[in-house]
Design a protein around this motif. Sequence first.
Motif, PDB file in Angstrom:
ATOM      1  N   TYR A   1     -12.060  -1.879   6.518  1.00 30.51           N
ATOM      2  CA  TYR A   1     -11.334  -2.035   5.510  1.00 30.51           C
ATOM      3  C   TYR A   1     -12.047  -3.596   5.175  1.00 30.51           C
ATOM      4  O   TYR A   1     -12.938  -4.035   5.649  1.00 30.51           O
ATOM      5  CB  TYR A   1      -9.826  -2.977   6.358  1.00 30.51           C
TER       6      TYR A   1
ATOM      7  N   ARG B   1      -7.799  -3.763   2.170  1.00 33.35           N
ATOM      8  CA  ARG B   1      -8.341  -2.501   1.584  1.00 33.35           C
ATOM      9  C   ARG B   1      -8.542  -1.544   2.221  1.00 33.35           C
ATOM     10  O   ARG B   1     -10.088  -1.781   2.500  1.00 33.35           O
ATOM     11  CB  ARG B   1      -8.876  -2.850   0.523  1.00 33.35           C
TER      12      ARG B   1
ATOM     13  N   ALA C   1      -2.381  -1.604   4.569  1.00 27.72           N
ATOM     14  CA  ALA C   1      -3.217  -0.678   4.021  1.00 27.72           C
ATOM     15  C   ALA C   1      -2.914   0.471   5.159  1.00 27.72           C
ATOM     16  O   ALA C   1      -2.671  -0.137   6.739  1.00 27.72           O
ATOM     17  CB  ALA C   1      -4.393  -1.190   4.683  1.00 27.72           C
TER      18      ALA C   1
ATOM     19  N   ASP D   1       0.777  -0.875  -0.070  1.00 30.66           N
ATOM     20  CA  ASP D   1       0.048   0.097   0.215  1.00 30.66           C
ATOM     21  C   ASP D   1       0.606   1.197   0.198  1.00 30.66           C
ATOM     22  O   ASP D   1       2.028   1.320   0.340  1.00 30.66           O
ATOM     23  CB  ASP D   1      -0.900  -0.147   1.340  1.00 30.66           C
TER      24      ASP D   1
END
Length: 362
Positions: free
Chosen positions: A281, A270, A225, A166
Amino acid sequence: MESAAKCRSPATLLLLLLLAHLLPSMATSHVEMESVYVGQRVLPVRLGRPAFGPESLAFDHRGNGPYTGVSNGRVLRWRGPLRGWTEFAHNHKHETVAACAAKKRLVVPESACGRPLGLQFHRQSGDLYYADAYLGLMRVGRRGGQAEAVATEAGGAPLNFVNGVDVDQDTGHVYFTDSSATFQRSDYLTIVLTGDATGRLLRYDPATGVAAVLASGLSFPNGVAVSADGTHLVLAETARCRLLRHWLSGPRAGTTEHFADLPGYPDNVRLSDAGGDNGYYWVGLNRDKSWMAEGTTPRSVAAVRVRAADGGVVEALRGLGNATVSEVVERPGGALWIGSVDTPYVGLFKAGGLSSSGRRSL
Protein backbone atom coordinates in the motif's frame (compact mmCIF):
# COMPACT_ATOMS: atom_id res chain seq x y z
CA MET A 1 6.82 19.08 -5.31
CA GLU A 2 6.96 22.83 -5.15
CA SER A 3 6.42 24.66 -1.88
CA ALA A 4 2.80 25.19 -0.89
CA ALA A 5 3.51 27.29 2.22
CA LYS A 6 0.70 29.65 3.11
CA CYS A 7 0.16 32.38 5.69
CA ARG A 8 -1.65 30.70 8.55
CA SER A 9 -4.26 32.39 10.70
CA PRO A 10 -3.51 33.07 14.40
CA ALA A 11 -6.13 30.46 15.33
CA THR A 12 -4.42 27.82 13.20
CA LEU A 13 -1.00 28.66 14.60
CA LEU A 14 -2.38 28.42 18.12
CA LEU A 15 -3.80 25.00 17.38
CA LEU A 16 -0.46 23.82 16.02
CA LEU A 17 1.41 25.11 19.05
CA LEU A 18 -1.04 23.45 21.40
CA LEU A 19 -0.82 20.24 19.41
CA ALA A 20 2.96 20.24 19.65
CA HIS A 21 2.70 20.79 23.40
CA LEU A 22 0.07 18.16 24.03
CA LEU A 23 1.60 15.44 21.89
CA PRO A 24 5.35 15.42 22.69
CA SER A 25 5.51 11.64 22.37
CA MET A 26 4.74 11.98 18.65
CA ALA A 27 7.66 14.31 17.90
CA THR A 28 10.07 11.71 16.58
CA SER A 29 9.98 8.48 14.64
CA HIS A 30 12.35 5.53 14.77
CA VAL A 31 10.96 3.57 11.83
CA GLU A 32 13.77 2.16 9.69
CA MET A 33 13.00 2.23 6.00
CA GLU A 34 14.66 2.82 2.68
CA SER A 35 14.32 6.34 1.31
CA VAL A 36 13.74 7.79 -2.13
CA TYR A 37 14.50 11.50 -2.48
CA VAL A 38 12.31 12.69 -5.33
CA GLY A 39 12.86 16.44 -5.03
CA GLN A 40 12.79 18.36 -8.31
CA ARG A 41 12.08 15.18 -10.31
CA VAL A 42 8.37 15.53 -9.57
CA LEU A 43 6.60 17.13 -12.54
CA PRO A 44 3.76 19.51 -11.55
CA VAL A 45 0.65 18.87 -13.68
CA ARG A 46 -1.06 22.19 -13.02
CA LEU A 47 -4.76 22.79 -12.48
CA GLY A 48 -6.63 25.82 -13.78
CA ARG A 49 -7.47 28.65 -11.41
CA PRO A 50 -9.15 28.96 -8.95
CA ALA A 51 -9.10 25.19 -8.35
CA PHE A 52 -6.46 23.68 -6.11
CA GLY A 53 -6.00 20.77 -3.73
CA PRO A 54 -6.23 17.55 -5.82
CA GLU A 55 -6.68 15.39 -2.72
CA SER A 56 -7.33 11.99 -4.32
CA LEU A 57 -6.72 10.42 -7.72
CA ALA A 58 -8.52 7.73 -9.72
CA PHE A 59 -8.25 6.12 -13.15
CA ASP A 60 -11.23 4.77 -15.08
CA HIS A 61 -11.76 1.27 -16.51
CA ARG A 62 -9.75 2.16 -19.60
CA GLY A 63 -6.84 3.54 -17.59
CA ASN A 64 -7.67 7.13 -18.51
CA GLY A 65 -7.09 9.93 -16.06
CA PRO A 66 -6.29 10.77 -13.45
CA TYR A 67 -9.57 12.16 -12.18
CA THR A 68 -9.45 14.33 -9.08
CA GLY A 69 -11.68 16.46 -6.85
CA VAL A 70 -10.68 20.06 -6.22
CA SER A 71 -11.43 22.98 -3.94
CA ASN A 72 -14.28 24.50 -5.98
CA GLY A 73 -16.40 21.37 -5.51
CA ARG A 74 -15.84 19.83 -8.93
CA VAL A 75 -14.22 16.65 -10.22
CA LEU A 76 -11.71 17.18 -13.02
CA ARG A 77 -10.22 14.80 -15.57
CA TRP A 78 -6.73 14.99 -17.05
CA ARG A 79 -6.96 14.74 -20.85
CA GLY A 80 -3.24 14.97 -21.60
CA PRO A 81 -0.90 17.91 -22.26
CA LEU A 82 -2.86 19.24 -25.25
CA ARG A 83 -6.34 19.36 -23.66
CA GLY A 84 -5.31 19.66 -20.04
CA TRP A 85 -7.88 19.40 -17.24
CA THR A 86 -11.58 19.38 -18.10
CA GLU A 87 -14.59 19.18 -15.82
CA PHE A 88 -16.01 15.68 -15.38
CA ALA A 89 -18.55 16.04 -12.57
CA HIS A 90 -20.23 18.56 -10.29
CA ASN A 91 -22.97 18.56 -7.66
CA HIS A 92 -26.39 20.23 -7.68
CA LYS A 93 -25.07 23.42 -6.05
CA HIS A 94 -23.15 24.29 -9.18
CA GLU A 95 -26.47 24.65 -10.98
CA THR A 96 -28.51 26.25 -8.19
CA VAL A 97 -26.09 28.48 -6.26
CA ALA A 98 -24.83 31.51 -8.19
CA ALA A 99 -21.45 31.63 -6.45
CA CYS A 100 -20.78 28.05 -7.55
CA ALA A 101 -21.54 28.51 -11.25
CA ALA A 102 -18.95 27.30 -13.74
CA LYS A 103 -18.13 30.81 -14.99
CA LYS A 104 -17.52 32.15 -11.49
CA ARG A 105 -13.83 32.50 -10.76
CA LEU A 106 -14.16 33.65 -7.16
CA VAL A 107 -12.83 31.57 -4.31
CA VAL A 108 -15.74 30.82 -1.97
CA PRO A 109 -15.82 28.80 1.27
CA GLU A 110 -15.61 25.14 0.29
CA SER A 111 -18.70 24.31 2.33
CA ALA A 112 -20.73 26.54 0.00
CA CYS A 113 -20.07 24.47 -3.13
CA GLY A 114 -18.91 21.12 -1.73
CA ARG A 115 -15.45 19.58 -1.40
CA PRO A 116 -14.64 16.25 -3.12
CA LEU A 117 -12.02 14.21 -1.28
CA GLY A 118 -11.48 10.45 -1.80
CA LEU A 119 -12.73 8.96 -5.07
CA GLN A 120 -12.73 5.65 -6.91
CA PHE A 121 -14.35 4.01 -9.93
CA HIS A 122 -16.38 0.83 -10.03
CA ARG A 123 -14.88 -0.44 -13.25
CA GLN A 124 -17.73 -2.75 -14.30
CA SER A 125 -20.47 -0.12 -14.13
CA GLY A 126 -18.21 2.82 -14.91
CA ASP A 127 -19.66 4.72 -11.96
CA LEU A 128 -17.39 7.09 -10.07
CA TYR A 129 -17.96 7.33 -6.32
CA TYR A 130 -16.51 10.20 -4.37
CA ALA A 131 -16.65 11.56 -0.86
CA ASP A 132 -17.89 15.11 -0.65
CA ALA A 133 -16.86 16.27 2.81
CA TYR A 134 -20.07 18.27 3.23
CA LEU A 135 -22.66 16.66 0.94
CA GLY A 136 -22.13 12.92 1.52
CA LEU A 137 -21.16 9.96 -0.64
CA MET A 138 -21.65 10.95 -4.29
CA ARG A 139 -22.02 8.94 -7.50
CA VAL A 140 -21.80 9.94 -11.16
CA GLY A 141 -22.02 7.76 -14.28
CA ARG A 142 -19.19 7.04 -16.68
CA ARG A 143 -20.07 10.05 -18.84
CA GLY A 144 -19.88 12.46 -15.94
CA GLY A 145 -22.20 15.40 -15.36
CA GLN A 146 -24.22 16.10 -12.23
CA ALA A 147 -23.46 13.71 -9.39
CA GLU A 148 -26.11 12.48 -6.97
CA ALA A 149 -25.76 11.95 -3.23
CA VAL A 150 -26.36 8.24 -2.61
CA ALA A 151 -25.69 8.34 1.15
CA THR A 152 -26.13 11.20 3.59
CA GLU A 153 -26.63 9.15 6.76
CA ALA A 154 -25.68 5.80 8.22
CA GLY A 155 -26.95 3.98 11.27
CA GLY A 156 -29.52 6.68 11.90
CA ALA A 157 -26.89 9.45 12.17
CA PRO A 158 -26.08 12.03 9.47
CA LEU A 159 -22.73 12.02 7.72
CA ASN A 160 -20.67 14.95 8.92
CA PHE A 161 -17.17 14.73 7.37
CA VAL A 162 -17.07 12.21 4.51
CA ASN A 163 -13.48 11.52 3.56
CA GLY A 164 -11.91 8.34 2.13
CA VAL A 165 -13.40 5.99 -0.53
CA ASP A 166 -12.60 2.66 -2.12
CA VAL A 167 -14.69 0.18 -4.13
CA ASP A 168 -14.66 -3.61 -4.03
CA GLN A 169 -14.50 -4.35 -7.75
CA ASP A 170 -16.04 -7.83 -7.30
CA THR A 171 -19.02 -7.00 -5.09
CA GLY A 172 -19.55 -3.35 -6.02
CA HIS A 173 -19.63 -2.40 -2.33
CA VAL A 174 -18.33 1.08 -1.58
CA TYR A 175 -16.29 1.55 1.58
CA PHE A 176 -15.89 5.05 2.96
CA THR A 177 -15.16 7.01 6.12
CA ASP A 178 -16.95 9.66 8.15
CA SER A 179 -14.04 11.28 9.98
CA SER A 180 -15.95 12.89 12.84
CA ALA A 181 -19.50 13.29 14.10
CA THR A 182 -18.44 16.45 15.92
CA PHE A 183 -16.22 18.47 13.59
CA GLN A 184 -16.35 19.13 9.85
CA ARG A 185 -13.42 19.25 7.46
CA SER A 186 -12.84 22.96 8.04
CA ASP A 187 -11.99 22.08 11.67
CA TYR A 188 -9.92 18.98 10.97
CA LEU A 189 -7.05 20.07 13.24
CA THR A 190 -9.45 20.21 16.16
CA ILE A 191 -10.18 16.52 15.73
CA VAL A 192 -6.55 15.75 16.52
CA LEU A 193 -6.24 18.43 19.20
CA THR A 194 -9.26 17.30 21.21
CA GLY A 195 -8.74 13.57 20.81
CA ASP A 196 -12.15 13.28 19.18
CA ALA A 197 -12.99 9.63 18.49
CA THR A 198 -16.41 9.80 16.88
CA GLY A 199 -15.33 8.70 13.39
CA ARG A 200 -16.85 5.74 11.54
CA LEU A 201 -16.03 3.20 8.85
CA LEU A 202 -18.98 2.62 6.52
CA ARG A 203 -20.16 0.42 3.65
CA TYR A 204 -22.61 1.46 0.94
CA ASP A 205 -24.42 -1.30 -0.97
CA PRO A 206 -25.62 -0.05 -4.39
CA ALA A 207 -28.11 -2.95 -4.59
CA THR A 208 -30.03 -1.81 -1.50
CA GLY A 209 -29.05 1.87 -1.32
CA VAL A 210 -28.18 1.41 2.37
CA ALA A 211 -25.06 2.66 4.15
CA ALA A 212 -24.10 0.46 7.11
CA VAL A 213 -21.72 1.18 9.98
CA LEU A 214 -18.83 -1.31 10.14
CA ALA A 215 -16.82 0.32 12.94
CA SER A 216 -17.19 3.38 15.16
CA GLY A 217 -15.27 5.17 17.90
CA LEU A 218 -12.37 5.87 15.52
CA SER A 219 -9.98 8.79 15.86
CA PHE A 220 -10.02 10.62 12.51
CA PRO A 221 -10.55 7.67 10.14
CA ASN A 222 -9.33 8.80 6.75
CA GLY A 223 -8.27 6.80 3.69
CA VAL A 224 -9.47 3.24 3.16
CA ALA A 225 -8.38 0.47 0.77
CA VAL A 226 -9.83 -2.95 -0.07
CA SER A 227 -7.27 -5.75 0.16
CA ALA A 228 -6.31 -7.64 -2.99
CA ASP A 229 -8.32 -10.71 -1.95
CA GLY A 230 -11.28 -8.72 -0.61
CA THR A 231 -11.07 -10.24 2.87
CA HIS A 232 -10.30 -7.03 4.72
CA LEU A 233 -9.87 -3.29 4.57
CA VAL A 234 -6.84 -1.22 5.47
CA LEU A 235 -7.84 2.04 7.14
CA ALA A 236 -5.82 5.15 8.04
CA GLU A 237 -6.44 6.46 11.54
CA THR A 238 -4.87 9.89 11.17
CA ALA A 239 -4.85 11.15 14.76
CA ARG A 240 -3.05 8.02 15.98
CA CYS A 241 -0.50 7.82 13.14
CA ARG A 242 -1.39 4.26 12.27
CA LEU A 243 -3.16 1.87 9.93
CA LEU A 244 -5.93 -0.46 11.05
CA ARG A 245 -7.16 -3.67 9.45
CA HIS A 246 -10.90 -4.37 9.44
CA TRP A 247 -11.88 -7.93 8.56
CA LEU A 248 -14.78 -8.46 6.15
CA SER A 249 -14.77 -12.26 6.04
CA GLY A 250 -13.26 -15.27 7.77
CA PRO A 251 -13.17 -16.11 11.49
CA ARG A 252 -12.33 -12.50 12.45
CA ALA A 253 -15.06 -10.90 10.32
CA GLY A 254 -16.35 -7.68 11.85
CA THR A 255 -13.27 -7.07 14.00
CA THR A 256 -10.76 -4.23 13.71
CA GLU A 257 -7.10 -4.60 14.65
CA HIS A 258 -3.82 -2.73 14.55
CA PHE A 259 -1.93 -3.13 11.26
CA ALA A 260 0.97 -0.64 11.10
CA ASP A 261 2.54 2.27 12.98
CA LEU A 262 3.54 5.13 10.69
CA PRO A 263 6.15 7.92 10.84
CA GLY A 264 3.50 10.59 10.31
CA TYR A 265 -0.17 11.49 10.00
CA PRO A 266 -1.71 9.35 7.25
CA ASP A 267 -4.21 10.53 4.68
CA ASN A 268 -5.25 8.25 1.81
CA VAL A 269 -4.29 4.59 1.32
CA ARG A 270 -3.97 2.96 -2.09
CA LEU A 271 -3.28 -0.69 -2.93
CA SER A 272 -0.58 -1.19 -5.54
CA ASP A 273 -1.25 -3.08 -8.76
CA ALA A 274 1.03 -5.92 -7.62
CA GLY A 275 -1.67 -7.36 -5.33
CA GLY A 276 -1.53 -10.49 -3.18
CA ASP A 277 0.98 -11.13 -0.42
CA ASN A 278 3.69 -9.58 -2.59
CA GLY A 279 1.76 -6.32 -2.87
CA TYR A 280 1.85 -3.20 -0.80
CA TYR A 281 0.00 0.00 0.00
CA TRP A 282 1.05 3.57 -0.64
CA VAL A 283 0.09 5.90 2.21
CA GLY A 284 0.25 9.68 1.85
CA LEU A 285 1.32 11.60 4.95
CA ASN A 286 -0.09 15.02 5.73
CA ARG A 287 3.01 15.64 7.87
CA ASP A 288 5.65 13.46 9.45
CA LYS A 289 5.99 13.28 13.22
CA SER A 290 9.18 15.32 13.37
CA TRP A 291 7.43 18.30 11.75
CA MET A 292 6.18 19.53 15.12
CA ALA A 293 9.70 19.90 16.43
CA GLU A 294 11.78 20.46 13.30
CA GLY A 295 9.48 21.84 10.62
CA THR A 296 9.88 20.59 7.05
CA THR A 297 13.37 19.45 6.11
CA PRO A 298 14.83 17.56 3.13
CA ARG A 299 14.46 14.41 5.23
CA SER A 300 10.76 14.91 5.96
CA VAL A 301 8.70 11.83 5.06
CA ALA A 302 5.90 12.64 2.61
CA ALA A 303 4.60 9.12 1.89
CA VAL A 304 5.41 5.52 2.75
CA ARG A 305 5.13 2.12 1.11
CA VAL A 306 3.71 -0.55 3.43
CA ARG A 307 3.83 -4.32 2.86
CA ALA A 308 0.37 -5.81 2.44
CA ALA A 309 1.45 -9.08 4.05
CA ASP A 310 2.44 -7.77 7.47
CA GLY A 311 2.20 -3.97 7.62
CA GLY A 312 5.95 -3.44 7.46
CA VAL A 313 6.94 0.12 6.44
CA VAL A 314 9.60 -0.50 3.81
CA GLU A 315 10.09 2.72 1.85
CA ALA A 316 9.68 6.45 2.31
CA LEU A 317 9.35 9.26 -0.21
CA ARG A 318 11.27 12.34 0.93
CA GLY A 319 12.35 15.70 -0.42
CA LEU A 320 8.93 17.01 -1.47
CA GLY A 321 9.35 20.39 0.19
CA ASN A 322 6.59 21.96 2.25
CA ALA A 323 3.72 20.42 0.29
CA THR A 324 1.64 17.88 2.15
CA VAL A 325 0.88 14.60 0.38
CA SER A 326 -2.68 13.28 0.43
CA GLU A 327 -2.33 10.29 -1.88
CA VAL A 328 0.12 8.31 -3.99
CA VAL A 329 -1.12 6.13 -6.84
CA GLU A 330 1.35 3.83 -8.58
CA ARG A 331 0.66 3.08 -12.22
CA PRO A 332 2.02 0.32 -14.47
CA GLY A 333 5.67 1.00 -15.19
CA GLY A 334 6.27 2.54 -11.78
CA ALA A 335 5.04 6.10 -12.35
CA LEU A 336 3.73 7.70 -9.18
CA TRP A 337 0.88 10.20 -9.31
CA ILE A 338 0.86 12.36 -6.18
CA GLY A 339 -2.13 14.26 -4.84
CA SER A 340 -2.05 17.05 -2.27
CA VAL A 341 -4.83 18.97 -0.58
CA ASP A 342 -2.59 22.06 -0.55
CA THR A 343 -1.19 22.44 -4.07
CA PRO A 344 -2.50 23.83 -7.40
CA TYR A 345 -1.20 20.79 -9.28
CA VAL A 346 -0.91 17.01 -9.28
CA GLY A 347 2.63 15.67 -9.00
CA LEU A 348 3.99 13.06 -11.41
CA PHE A 349 7.14 11.13 -10.55
CA LYS A 350 8.30 8.83 -13.34
CA ALA A 351 10.16 6.21 -11.37
CA GLY A 352 11.71 3.13 -12.91
CA GLY A 353 9.64 0.59 -10.98
CA LEU A 354 10.81 -1.89 -8.37
CA SER A 355 13.62 -4.39 -8.61
CA SER A 356 13.24 -7.97 -7.45
CA SER A 357 14.70 -6.97 -4.07
CA GLY A 358 11.92 -4.44 -3.56
CA ARG A 359 14.18 -1.42 -4.02
CA ARG A 360 13.09 1.24 -6.45
CA SER A 361 15.16 1.69 -9.59
CA LEU A 362 15.65 5.40 -10.32
